[in-house]
Structure formats: structure tokens, C-alpha cells
Scaffold this motif. Structure first.
Motif, PDB file in Angstrom:
ATOM      1  N   GLU A 217       0.950  -1.145  -0.085  1.00 47.09           N
ATOM      2  CA  GLU A 217      -0.221   0.116   0.104  1.00 47.09           C
ATOM      3  C   GLU A 217       0.756   1.307  -0.187  1.00 47.09           C
ATOM      4  O   GLU A 217       0.631   2.244  -0.589  1.00 47.09           O
ATOM      5  CB  GLU A 217      -0.932  -0.150   1.205  1.00 47.09           C
ATOM      6  N   LYS A 218       1.954   1.221   0.793  1.00 42.88           N
ATOM      7  CA  LYS A 218       2.811   2.370   0.966  1.00 42.88           C
ATOM      8  C   LYS A 218       3.611   2.442  -0.535  1.00 42.88           C
ATOM      9  O   LYS A 218       3.671   3.757  -0.818  1.00 42.88           O
ATOM     10  CB  LYS A 218       3.904   1.864   1.830  1.00 42.88           C
ATOM     11  N   VAL A 219       3.892   1.494  -0.952  1.00 46.80           N
ATOM     12  CA  VAL A 219       4.719   1.466  -2.511  1.00 46.80           C
ATOM     13  C   VAL A 219       3.606   2.086  -3.467  1.00 46.80           C
ATOM     14  O   VAL A 219       4.041   3.142  -4.163  1.00 46.80           O
ATOM     15  CB  VAL A 219       5.225   0.222  -2.690  1.00 46.80           C
ATOM     16  N   VAL A 220       2.468   1.487  -3.437  1.00 43.64           N
ATOM     17  CA  VAL A 220       1.496   2.067  -4.482  1.00 43.64           C
ATOM     18  C   VAL A 220       1.031   3.688  -4.414  1.00 43.64           C
ATOM     19  O   VAL A 220       1.080   4.359  -5.268  1.00 43.64           O
ATOM     20  CB  VAL A 220       0.201   1.210  -4.632  1.00 43.64           C
ATOM     21  N   GLU A 221       1.067   4.044  -3.081  1.00 41.77           N
ATOM     22  CA  GLU A 221       0.871   5.440  -2.766  1.00 41.77           C
ATOM     23  C   GLU A 221       1.931   6.116  -3.132  1.00 41.77           C
ATOM     24  O   GLU A 221       1.824   7.334  -3.723  1.00 41.77           O
ATOM     25  CB  GLU A 221       0.573   5.460  -1.328  1.00 41.77           C
ATOM     26  N   GLY A 222       3.261   5.812  -3.081  1.00 37.29           N
ATOM     27  CA  GLY A 222       4.423   6.688  -3.509  1.00 37.29           C
ATOM     28  C   GLY A 222       4.407   6.613  -4.842  1.00 37.29           C
ATOM     29  O   GLY A 222       4.780   7.920  -5.525  1.00 37.29           O
ATOM     30  N   VAL A 223       4.108   5.531  -5.694  1.00 36.49           N
ATOM     31  CA  VAL A 223       4.124   5.795  -7.243  1.00 36.49           C
ATOM     32  C   VAL A 223       3.266   6.610  -7.772  1.00 36.49           C
ATOM     33  O   VAL A 223       3.662   7.438  -8.589  1.00 36.49           O
ATOM     34  CB  VAL A 223       3.952   4.222  -7.738  1.00 36.49           C
ATOM     35  N   LEU A 227       4.350  10.361  -9.944  1.00 39.81           N
ATOM     36  CA  LEU A 227       3.757  10.492 -11.138  1.00 39.81           C
ATOM     37  C   LEU A 227       3.131  11.903 -10.980  1.00 39.81           C
ATOM     38  O   LEU A 227       3.014  12.523 -12.242  1.00 39.81           O
ATOM     39  CB  LEU A 227       2.834   9.401 -11.643  1.00 39.81           C
ATOM     40  N   LYS A 228       2.650  12.298  -9.846  1.00 35.41           N
ATOM     41  CA  LYS A 228       2.108  13.534  -9.857  1.00 35.41           C
ATOM     42  C   LYS A 228       2.958  14.597  -9.744  1.00 35.41           C
ATOM     43  O   LYS A 228       2.847  15.938  -9.427  1.00 35.41           O
ATOM     44  CB  LYS A 228       1.264  13.620  -8.711  1.00 35.41           C
ATOM     45  N   GLY A 229       4.405  14.289  -9.404  1.00 37.99           N
ATOM     46  CA  GLY A 229       5.352  15.133  -9.077  1.00 37.99           C
ATOM     47  C   GLY A 229       5.420  15.666  -7.837  1.00 37.99           C
ATOM     48  O   GLY A 229       5.875  16.842  -7.394  1.00 37.99           O
ATOM     49  N   GLN A 230       4.761  14.919  -6.624  1.00 33.42           N
ATOM     50  CA  GLN A 230       4.663  15.551  -5.445  1.00 33.42           C
ATOM     51  C   GLN A 230       5.826  15.096  -4.645  1.00 33.42           C
ATOM     52  O   GLN A 230       5.997  15.196  -3.383  1.00 33.42           O
ATOM     53  CB  GLN A 230       3.349  14.875  -4.785  1.00 33.42           C
ATOM     54  N   VAL A 231       6.494  14.220  -5.258  1.00 33.86           N
ATOM     55  CA  VAL A 231       7.665  13.321  -4.430  1.00 33.86           C
ATOM     56  C   VAL A 231       8.767  13.119  -5.248  1.00 33.86           C
ATOM     57  O   VAL A 231       8.582  12.609  -6.351  1.00 33.86           O
ATOM     58  CB  VAL A 231       7.221  12.009  -3.278  1.00 33.86           C
ATOM     59  N   SER A 234      14.559  10.033  -4.984  1.00 37.66           N
ATOM     60  CA  SER A 234      15.416   9.825  -3.836  1.00 37.66           C
ATOM     61  C   SER A 234      14.491   9.942  -2.661  1.00 37.66           C
ATOM     62  O   SER A 234      14.871   9.151  -1.545  1.00 37.66           O
ATOM     63  CB  SER A 234      16.383  10.981  -3.628  1.00 37.66           C
ATOM     64  N   GLN A 235      13.400  10.722  -2.348  1.00 35.83           N
ATOM     65  CA  GLN A 235      12.736  10.586  -1.321  1.00 35.83           C
ATOM     66  C   GLN A 235      11.961   9.264  -1.082  1.00 35.83           C
ATOM     67  O   GLN A 235      11.891   8.819  -0.050  1.00 35.83           O
ATOM     68  CB  GLN A 235      11.766  12.070  -1.292  1.00 35.83           C
ATOM     69  N   LEU A 236      11.680   8.858  -2.265  1.00 38.65           N
ATOM     70  CA  LEU A 236      10.641   7.588  -2.109  1.00 38.65           C
ATOM     71  C   LEU A 236      11.834   6.505  -1.670  1.00 38.65           C
ATOM     72  O   LEU A 236      11.496   5.560  -1.028  1.00 38.65           O
ATOM     73  CB  LEU A 236      10.077   7.302  -3.517  1.00 38.65           C
ATOM     74  N   THR A 237      13.051   6.426  -2.260  1.00 39.55           N
ATOM     75  CA  THR A 237      14.187   5.294  -1.909  1.00 39.55           C
ATOM     76  C   THR A 237      14.171   5.278  -0.459  1.00 39.55           C
ATOM     77  O   THR A 237      14.187   4.336   0.139  1.00 39.55           O
ATOM     78  CB  THR A 237      15.220   6.023  -2.628  1.00 39.55           C
ATOM     79  N   ASP A 238      14.032   6.412   0.282  1.00 40.22           N
ATOM     80  CA  ASP A 238      14.424   6.661   1.605  1.00 40.22           C
ATOM     81  C   ASP A 238      12.939   6.053   2.240  1.00 40.22           C
ATOM     82  O   ASP A 238      13.389   5.328   3.329  1.00 40.22           O
ATOM     83  CB  ASP A 238      14.375   8.049   2.229  1.00 40.22           C
ATOM     84  N   ARG A 239      11.857   6.478   1.671  1.00 41.87           N
ATOM     85  CA  ARG A 239      10.815   6.122   2.549  1.00 41.87           C
ATOM     86  C   ARG A 239      10.519   4.553   2.330  1.00 41.87           C
ATOM     87  O   ARG A 239       9.652   3.854   3.182  1.00 41.87           O
ATOM     88  CB  ARG A 239       9.593   6.587   1.793  1.00 41.87           C
ATOM     89  N   TRP A 240      11.127   3.936   1.248  1.00 40.89           N
ATOM     90  CA  TRP A 240      10.771   2.552   1.131  1.00 40.89           C
ATOM     91  C   TRP A 240      12.067   1.626   1.713  1.00 40.89           C
ATOM     92  O   TRP A 240      12.240   0.567   1.195  1.00 40.89           O
ATOM     93  CB  TRP A 240      10.798   1.965  -0.562  1.00 40.89           C
ATOM     94  N   SER A 241      12.773   2.210   2.514  1.00 42.09           N
ATOM     95  CA  SER A 241      13.799   1.602   3.110  1.00 42.09           C
ATOM     96  C   SER A 241      13.447   0.110   3.636  1.00 42.09           C
ATOM     97  O   SER A 241      14.407  -0.780   3.740  1.00 42.09           O
ATOM     98  CB  SER A 241      14.811   2.368   4.031  1.00 42.09           C
ATOM     99  N   SER A 242      12.167  -0.066   4.184  1.00 43.29           N
ATOM    100  CA  SER A 242      11.958  -1.345   5.021  1.00 43.29           C
ATOM    101  C   SER A 242      11.495  -2.427   3.723  1.00 43.29           C
ATOM    102  O   SER A 242      11.005  -3.432   4.109  1.00 43.29           O
ATOM    103  CB  SER A 242      11.091  -1.288   6.147  1.00 43.29           C
ATOM    104  N   VAL A 243      11.333  -1.860   2.703  1.00 47.92           N
ATOM    105  CA  VAL A 243      10.696  -2.837   1.554  1.00 47.92           C
ATOM    106  C   VAL A 243      11.630  -3.884   1.007  1.00 47.92           C
ATOM    107  O   VAL A 243      12.796  -3.181   0.431  1.00 47.92           O
ATOM    108  CB  VAL A 243       9.970  -1.979   0.434  1.00 47.92           C
ATOM    109  N   PRO A 244      11.292  -5.169   1.138  1.00 46.33           N
ATOM    110  CA  PRO A 244      12.594  -6.241   0.665  1.00 46.33           C
ATOM    111  C   PRO A 244      12.694  -5.673  -0.783  1.00 46.33           C
ATOM    112  O   PRO A 244      11.619  -5.585  -1.650  1.00 46.33           O
ATOM    113  CB  PRO A 244      11.977  -7.420   0.881  1.00 46.33           C
ATOM    114  N   LEU A 245      13.712  -5.623  -1.465  1.00 46.69           N
ATOM    115  CA  LEU A 245      14.321  -5.568  -2.882  1.00 46.69           C
ATOM    116  C   LEU A 245      13.561  -6.692  -3.826  1.00 46.69           C
ATOM    117  O   LEU A 245      13.074  -6.161  -4.671  1.00 46.69           O
ATOM    118  CB  LEU A 245      15.474  -5.477  -2.931  1.00 46.69           C
TER     119      LEU A 245
END
Ligand code: ZN
Length: 331
Positions: A217-223, A227-231, A234-245
Motif C-alpha cells: 500500500e505504501k509503495v502504490v501510494e508513493g508511485v 507521477l504527480k510530481g509530489q515526491v 530519492s525521497q521515495l528511496t528513503d521512504r521505502w527502506s524497509s521494503v524487501p528489494l
């Protein structure tokens, strides 16, 4: 519930009965198939059956001396070889241990069984050491290799094993099994987990343990925000640090497949229903050439991740997100 490691998964029962009813057994087996479909359980059940003194109805009895020793994890004639840490190599020392084990006499006077998994985790030296044992099989000693990626094994190892490809269950079989494992979840949640796991039920169960639905859910929200240019990427990369690659790259692969199918009109609606608006929007604004190049890049990197290559996580995610966004901007 049956003890883990004594029974194969229900969808493997046809393969199981064919195996245990063979009049003679090979000295080395290679159980292959997709990750998360129960190959490990299958190999463990077969080891239990081979060691059991009085198998009943085609399964280990769970009560004889041999079964009790095995359940206690102290059967002297059973050896389990795995990497010390998940994702690490099986080293030559471990395989030397195996060679020593093969040379000794069975202490319970019966068979000896070795399970080696995942077989593709053997490094070159380990594989060469194993090959020697395969060339000179020992009576009443059975070697069970388990592999998600048999193509990465030395061909000389593969050719000395009886290869048994284990099937992925049908969607219905998988959902039924998941419902039994996770009765507290709804059918819709079972469905979502199975989809994330690419149809592999044991992987779906593991994903539930990782709270993958929350991560997704967190990743879908981030994507969407990207696309809307709100983030920024590199900010998303930090935010997703706990998502397994592995999860992250699998999701992007699956979304890309949806994009291709939508673009070629092989599909009306994306299979990833939580991304339907985004993917529908992107599919109408994408250049086929860019999509093809992107898919190739993504698959190459997925291969590296699954092959445990050394990859800079942050650089990879950022590069992935920048390209994903450019799929739209190239027009
Ligand atoms: Zn037994």
C-alpha cells in the motif's frame, strides 16, 4: 496438524505417490520449481520416508525410532546442508562435511539421506567437491538437491541427478490452502497475497509474515505521488527502506507486464487492481519502444537481485523510479 516436514503439500501428492511407488530409487534427486511452492517440504517428507523403519500409507510413520530421532533433529544418518545465512553461498567446507558423511557407515544401520538447498547456492569449489560424490554413488545413500534455478547448476551435476520438476498449484488449490493456513483473513486478502506471491502459496504465507500488504500500500501510494510530481525518486528511496528489494522489483515487473498487455490490448483491465487507474493512464501515454527497453532493464536487474549480486540498493531504486517516470515524459 501434521508435523512439518513429514507431508508434501496437497498439490504435490500425485508427484509424491509416483515417487514413493517407484520400485527402485535413484541416488540423487533434483527437485526443481518456482520459489515458494513447497519443494523443501517435499524433499523433507521424502527424506523422512526414506529413513522411516515402517512407512505407513506411503508416508513416514512418525513413531519409529528413526522418525523420533529425526523429529528431535538428532538423526545421525540425516544431513541438512544450507547456507549459514539466507542468501549466502554454500561453501566447500560444508560440502567436505558431506563427503565425510557419505564415507561413514549408517549409524542406525539403514539409509543415509542428505538434503542440500538451495543447490544453486553452492560456490564453484563446493560444486566440484559435490561432483566427485555424485560420480561414485554409495549404496543406501541418497542425495536430495532442491533448486529454484536449476539452470544455474553445473550441467554435470544436473545430469547425474534424477530431475523432478514440481508443479505450481492451480489458483483454486493455492487459495484453498491459504484459507486453511490463514483463516483470520478474508478471501480477498488471500487473493491479494497470492497475487503478490506470483501464485506461490508458501511465499504468500511468508509475505503475510512480512506484512507485505501494508508495504505494498505504501509503495502504490508513493508511485502515485511520484507521477504527480509530489515526491522525488530519492525521497521515495528513503521512504521505502524497509521494503524487501525482491518484492519491490517483482511488483514493478508485474505492473510492467500489465502495461504491455494494456498497450497491446491483450487486457482491458490491469491484473493489479490496486494500480488500475495509474496503469490505465500510463498505458495510453507510453511509447512501445521505451516500454520494451525499460522491461529489458528491469528484468536484467531482477535477475541480478535474485542471483544475489552485489547491487547498491539506493542507487538501483532511484534509477528504477527515474526511468519509470520517464516512461511518461519521453513523449
Ligand atoms: Zn517411522
Amino acid at each position: 496438524m501434521a508435523e512439518l516436514g513429514m507431508q508434501p503439500c496437497p498439490w504435490h501428492l500425485p508427484a509424491w505417490s509416483a515417487l514413493v511407488n517407484q520400485p527402485r530409487h535413484a541416488h540423487a534427486y533434483l527437485f526443481s520449481g518456482l520459489p515458494g511452492i513447497g519443494k523443501r517440504d517435499f524433499a523433507a517428507a521424502f527424506a523422512a520416508w526414506l529413513l522411516c523403519e515402517q512407512p505407513q500409507q506411503g508416508q513416514a510413520c512418525g513413531q519409529c525410532r528413526s522418525c523420533l530421532l529425526r523429529q528431535a533433529g538428532s538423526h545421525p544418518d540425516m544431513l541438512l546442508l544450507e547456507p549459514e545465512e539466507e542468501g549466502k553461498a554454500i561453501r566447500v567446507d560444508a560440502v567436505r562435511q558431506l563427503v565425510g558423511f557419505i564415507a561413514q557407515t549408517a549409524q542406525q544401520g539403514g539409509r543415509k539421506v542428505i538434503i542440500l538447498q538451495p543447490a544453486e547456492a553452492m560456490n564453484q569449489n563446493a560444486a566440484n567437491a559435490l561432483l566427485k560424490s555424485l560420480e561414485e554413488p554409495t549404496r543406501d545413500t541418497y542425495l536430495l538437491l532442491v533448486s529454484d534455478q536449476p539452470s544455474r547448476l553445473l550441467p554435470t551435476i544436473r545430469s547425474r541427478c534424477l530431475v523432478q520438476a514440481l508443479p505450481t498449484p492451480s489458483r483454486d488449490q493455492a487459495l484453498q490452502w491459504l484459507a486453511g493456513q490463514l483463516p483470520e483473513l478474508s478471501g480477498q486478502q488471500h487473493d491479494a497475497l497470492l497475487q503478490m506471491a506470483a501464485g506461490a502459496p508458501l511465499r504468500a504465507l511468508a509475505l503475510q509474515g512480512l506484512e507485505a500488504a501494508v508495504l505494498r500500500e505504501k509503495v502504490v501510494e508513493g508511485v502515485k505521488e511520484l507521477l504527480k510530481g509530489q515526491v522525488s525518486a530519492s525521497q521515495l528511496t528513503d521512504r521505502w527502506s524497509s521494503v524487501p528489494l525482491e518484492l519491490l522489483v517483482d511488483w514493478f515487473c508485474s505492473w510492467t507486464l500489465d502495461l504491455l498487455k494494456l498497450h497491446t490490448q491483450a487486457l482491458d483491465q490491469p491484473e493489479n487492481s490496486d494500480m488500475d487507474k495509474v496503469l490505465g493512464y500510463m498505458a495510453q501515454r507510453i511509447q512501445p519502444l521505451a516500454l520494451g527497453q525499460w522491461q529489458q532493464w528491469l528484468l536484467e536487474h531482477r535477475g541480478m537481485i535474485l542471483g544475489k549480486a552485489n547491487l547498491n540498493r539506493a542507487l538501483f531504486i532511484e534509477a528504477m523510479l527515474i526511468q519509470w517516470k520517464q516512461l511518461l515524459e519521453r513523449r
